[in-house]
Design a protein around this motif. Structure first.
Motif, PDB file in Angstrom:
ATOM      1  N   ARG A  95     100.541  93.997   9.481  1.00 30.29           N
ATOM      2  CA  ARG A  95     100.850  93.167   8.316  1.00 30.29           C
ATOM      3  C   ARG A  95      99.615  92.741   7.522  1.00 30.29           C
ATOM      4  NH1 ARG A  95     104.746  88.400  10.227  1.00 30.29           N
ATOM      5  NH2 ARG A  95     104.881  88.163   7.955  1.00 30.29           N
ATOM      6  N   CYS A  96      98.436  92.787   8.119  1.00 31.59           N
ATOM      7  CA  CYS A  96      97.229  92.320   7.440  1.00 31.59           C
ATOM      8  C   CYS A  96      96.694  93.404   6.507  1.00 31.59           C
ATOM      9  CB  CYS A  96      96.171  91.921   8.462  1.00 31.59           C
ATOM     10  SG  CYS A  96      95.582  93.307   9.474  1.00 31.59           S
ATOM     11  N   HIS A  97      95.653  93.077   5.751  1.00 33.56           N
ATOM     12  CA  HIS A  97      95.082  94.034   4.804  1.00 33.56           C
ATOM     13  C   HIS A  97      94.576  95.301   5.493  1.00 33.56           C
ATOM     14  CE1 HIS A  97      95.239  90.840   1.748  1.00 33.56           C
ATOM     15  NE2 HIS A  97      95.126  91.816   0.875  1.00 33.56           N
ATOM     16  N   PRO A  98      93.762  95.201   6.567  1.00 32.07           N
ATOM     17  CA  PRO A  98      93.318  96.446   7.219  1.00 32.07           C
ATOM     18  C   PRO A  98      94.482  97.300   7.698  1.00 32.07           C
ATOM     19  CG  PRO A  98      91.956  94.612   7.933  1.00 32.07           C
ATOM     20  CD  PRO A  98      93.097  94.023   7.152  1.00 32.07           C
ATOM     21  N   CYS A  99      95.501  96.688   8.283  1.00 34.10           N
ATOM     22  CA  CYS A  99      96.648  97.456   8.767  1.00 34.10           C
ATOM     23  C   CYS A  99      97.396  98.107   7.614  1.00 34.10           C
ATOM     24  CB  CYS A  99      97.591  96.568   9.570  1.00 34.10           C
ATOM     25  SG  CYS A  99      96.995  96.137  11.233  1.00 34.10           S
ATOM     26  N   PRO A 111      94.900 102.918  18.220  1.00 34.39           N
ATOM     27  CA  PRO A 111      94.484 101.524  18.051  1.00 34.39           C
ATOM     28  C   PRO A 111      95.497 100.705  17.255  1.00 34.39           C
ATOM     29  CG  PRO A 111      93.256 102.900  16.538  1.00 34.39           C
ATOM     30  CD  PRO A 111      94.085 103.825  17.379  1.00 34.39           C
ATOM     31  N   TRP A 112      96.477 100.158  17.945  1.00 31.82           N
ATOM     32  CA  TRP A 112      97.569  99.455  17.283  1.00 31.82           C
ATOM     33  C   TRP A 112      97.130  98.075  16.808  1.00 31.82           C
ATOM     34  CZ3 TRP A 112     102.000 100.574  21.346  1.00 31.82           C
ATOM     35  CH2 TRP A 112     102.187 101.973  21.420  1.00 31.82           C
ATOM     36  N   GLY A 113      97.656  97.684  15.635  1.00 28.09           N
ATOM     37  CA  GLY A 113      97.370  96.373  15.077  1.00 28.09           C
ATOM     38  C   GLY A 113      98.653  95.620  14.773  1.00 28.09           C
ATOM     39  N   GLY A 153      97.768  89.731  21.503  1.00 28.65           N
ATOM     40  CA  GLY A 153      97.958  90.475  22.751  1.00 28.65           C
ATOM     41  C   GLY A 153      98.329  91.921  22.535  1.00 28.65           C
ATOM     42  N   ILE A 154      97.998  92.482  21.361  1.00 28.83           N
ATOM     43  CA  ILE A 154      98.313  93.879  21.061  1.00 28.83           C
ATOM     44  C   ILE A 154      97.173  94.750  21.574  1.00 28.83           C
ATOM     45  CG2 ILE A 154      98.757  95.562  19.232  1.00 28.83           C
ATOM     46  CD1 ILE A 154      99.771  93.200  17.512  1.00 28.83           C
ATOM     47  N   VAL A 155      97.499  95.673  22.452  1.00 26.67           N
ATOM     48  CA  VAL A 155      96.496  96.561  23.051  1.00 26.67           C
ATOM     49  C   VAL A 155      96.983  98.002  22.948  1.00 26.67           C
ATOM     50  CG1 VAL A 155      95.486  94.862  24.622  1.00 26.67           C
ATOM     51  CG2 VAL A 155      97.524  96.138  25.322  1.00 26.67           C
ATOM     52  N   PRO A 156      96.065  98.961  23.017  1.00 23.00           N
ATOM     53  CA  PRO A 156      96.460 100.363  22.871  1.00 23.00           C
ATOM     54  C   PRO A 156      97.183 100.887  24.102  1.00 23.00           C
ATOM     55  CG  PRO A 156      94.132 100.044  22.326  1.00 23.00           C
ATOM     56  CD  PRO A 156      94.600  98.810  23.026  1.00 23.00           C
ATOM     57  N   ASN A 166      92.603  99.962  13.532  1.00 23.37           N
ATOM     58  CA  ASN A 166      91.451  99.811  14.413  1.00 23.37           C
ATOM     59  C   ASN A 166      90.605  98.599  14.043  1.00 23.37           C
ATOM     60  OD1 ASN A 166      90.922 101.490  12.040  1.00 23.37           O
ATOM     61  ND2 ASN A 166      88.831 101.692  12.798  1.00 23.37           N
ATOM     62  N   CYS A 167      90.770  98.091  12.803  1.00 19.74           N
ATOM     63  CA  CYS A 167      90.026  96.919  12.341  1.00 19.74           C
ATOM     64  C   CYS A 167      90.909  95.685  12.214  1.00 19.74           C
ATOM     65  CB  CYS A 167      89.371  97.217  10.988  1.00 19.74           C
ATOM     66  SG  CYS A 167      88.126  98.513  11.054  1.00 19.74           S
ATOM     67  N   CYS A 168      92.090  95.694  12.798  1.00 24.02           N
ATOM     68  CA  CYS A 168      93.003  94.549  12.704  1.00 24.02           C
ATOM     69  C   CYS A 168      92.357  93.309  13.320  1.00 24.02           C
ATOM     70  CB  CYS A 168      94.318  94.856  13.416  1.00 24.02           C
ATOM     71  SG  CYS A 168      95.483  93.457  13.414  1.00 24.02           S
ATOM     72  N   PRO A 169      92.237  92.215  12.547  1.00 22.73           N
ATOM     73  CA  PRO A 169      91.611  91.011  13.090  1.00 22.73           C
ATOM     74  C   PRO A 169      92.541  90.176  13.955  1.00 22.73           C
ATOM     75  CG  PRO A 169      92.223  90.641  10.811  1.00 22.73           C
ATOM     76  CD  PRO A 169      92.558  92.072  11.103  1.00 22.73           C
ATOM     77  N   HIS A 170      93.826  90.548  14.004  1.00 22.52           N
ATOM     78  CA  HIS A 170      94.804  89.725  14.717  1.00 22.52           C
ATOM     79  C   HIS A 170      95.264  90.332  16.035  1.00 22.52           C
ATOM     80  CE1 HIS A 170      94.935  87.500  11.003  1.00 22.52           C
ATOM     81  NE2 HIS A 170      95.387  88.544  10.342  1.00 22.52           N
ATOM     82  N   ALA A 171      94.924  91.605  16.280  1.00 21.54           N
ATOM     83  CA  ALA A 171      95.478  92.303  17.445  1.00 21.54           C
ATOM     84  C   ALA A 171      95.161  91.584  18.749  1.00 21.54           C
ATOM     85  CB  ALA A 171      94.960  93.743  17.486  1.00 21.54           C
TER      86      ALA A 171
END
Length: 347
Positions: A94-98, A89-91, A113-116, A104-109
């Motif tokens: 740069r964000c806090h979850p990442c 689950p790529w994010g 357009g970031i997909v696994p 897996n919890c990235c709010p920006h993915a």
């Protein structure tokens, strides 16, 4: 190279020839040693054309392990020949979850357009896989690749789901696993390794219930109209502190709702399309928490591989060649695979 691709909506995947990708700056090329097949793939291939979100053709496979074959410019974190698992689950990175490893919890993915891999970008059902960053690689450190491939999702997802409920799985508690397939049989082992809870496994297949017993379930029950009553009987009328549904259909969610104890957890992992009513009068006991986990964190994948290294969790697998992968998907869809199907791209 050979790859298994989903070419047209509504049609079975096919084996095709595609170019070997070349790693750009910051990227890593893997020679795939093993790739797992998942019911998520079946779900994706069942979406109608008007709702299909990804560009086709798409190389399938979101459970992958391999050896580092080539490095893009600037990559120093891994070395050629190193055996690694792919964190799926790529994010954004740069964000806090990442930053915490919870991509897996990235709010920006989604917005970026970031997909696994295997779920929107080329996946592991191929001889080679291009990984966008070395941070998405976890060393195997001796874990068998055939065992490791399913652990990247079928092991990681239930581990992530179980960890949130650990405070409720005390001595004398009960955990119910609904659906003892690729994820469920690993969930049984993880519950035994991580908790003192009594583990009750439900399925409609006698073969899968036998597997559940072999890997550690204390009780095995047919998942039918009487299942929730039998769980209540086993627990003295209290119900189970934790219910993990790896099917997610209307019928199994009804069993989960009828089986959970007051202040228990219902965790829905399966993509069966069912709904779980929540709220007062919704059918759940008071103070029940419902969750719908997505994969897990990078550190959790490291921990799952650590459990495998200690012999505490083991994937029950059936192996296939790339040529046999379309047939394996058909068998998976028909419920004819006990455990996990793993494809070996190089023989």
């Amino acid at each position: 190279m050979r790859a298994v691709q989903y070419l047209r909506v509504g049609h079975a995947p096919e084996l095709v020839e595609v170019p070997v990708p070349e790693p750009g700056p910051g990227q890593v090329l893997l020679k795939v040693t093993a790739a797992g097949l998942c019911h998520s793939d079946i779900a994706v291939m069942g979406w109608p054309e008007e709702a299909f979100p990804y560009a086709l053709p798409m190389t399938l496979g979101h459970e992958g392990v391999g050896t580092v074959a080539a490095l893009g410019a600037g990559v120093t974190e891994v070395t050629e020949g190193e055996a690694v698992a792919v964190y799926g689950p790529w994010g954004c990175g740069r964000c806090h979850p990442c930053a915490e490893g919870r991509e897996n919890c990235c709010p920006h993915a989604a917005g970026l357009g970031i997909v696994p891999p295997g779920l929107g970008r080329p996946g592991a059902l191929a001889e080679y896989l291009l990984v966008d960053s070395p941070r998405h690689l976890v060393p195997l450190h001796g874990v068998d690749p055939v065992q490791a491939a399913p652990l990247t999702d079928a092991g990681l997802t239930p581990y992530h789901a179980i960890r949130r409920s650990l405070p409720k799985l005390r001595p004398g508690s009960t955990a119910v696993v609904i659906g003892v397939g690729g994820l469920g049989h690993l969930a049984v082992q993880l519950l035994r390794a991580l908790t003192p809870a009594r583990v009750v496994a439900l399925d409609t297949s006698e073969d899968k219930l036998q597997l559940a017993g072999k890997v550690g379930a204390h009780e095995t029950l047919l998942s039918d109209g009487e299942a929730s009553a039998r769980i209540r009987q086993l627990t003295g009328g209290i119900g189970a502190e934790v219910v993990l549904d790896f099917v997610g259909a209307e019928a199994t969610l009804a069993v989960a709702a009828a089986s959970v104890a007051v202040a228990g957890d219902v965790t829905v992992v399966g993509l069966g399309g069912g709904t779980l009513p929540v709220g007062f009068g919704g059918g759940l006991p008071f103070e029940v928490s419902a969750a719908f986990p997505y994969w897990g964190s990078r550190t959790e994948l490291m921990e799952v591989l650590g459990l495998a290294r200690q012999g505490l969790v083991s994937s029950h697998v059936e192996t296939f060649t790339l040529e046999e992968a379309p047939e394996a998907y058909a068998r998976l869809h028909a419920g004819d695979i006990t455990g996990r199907a793993v494809v070996l791209p190089h023989g």
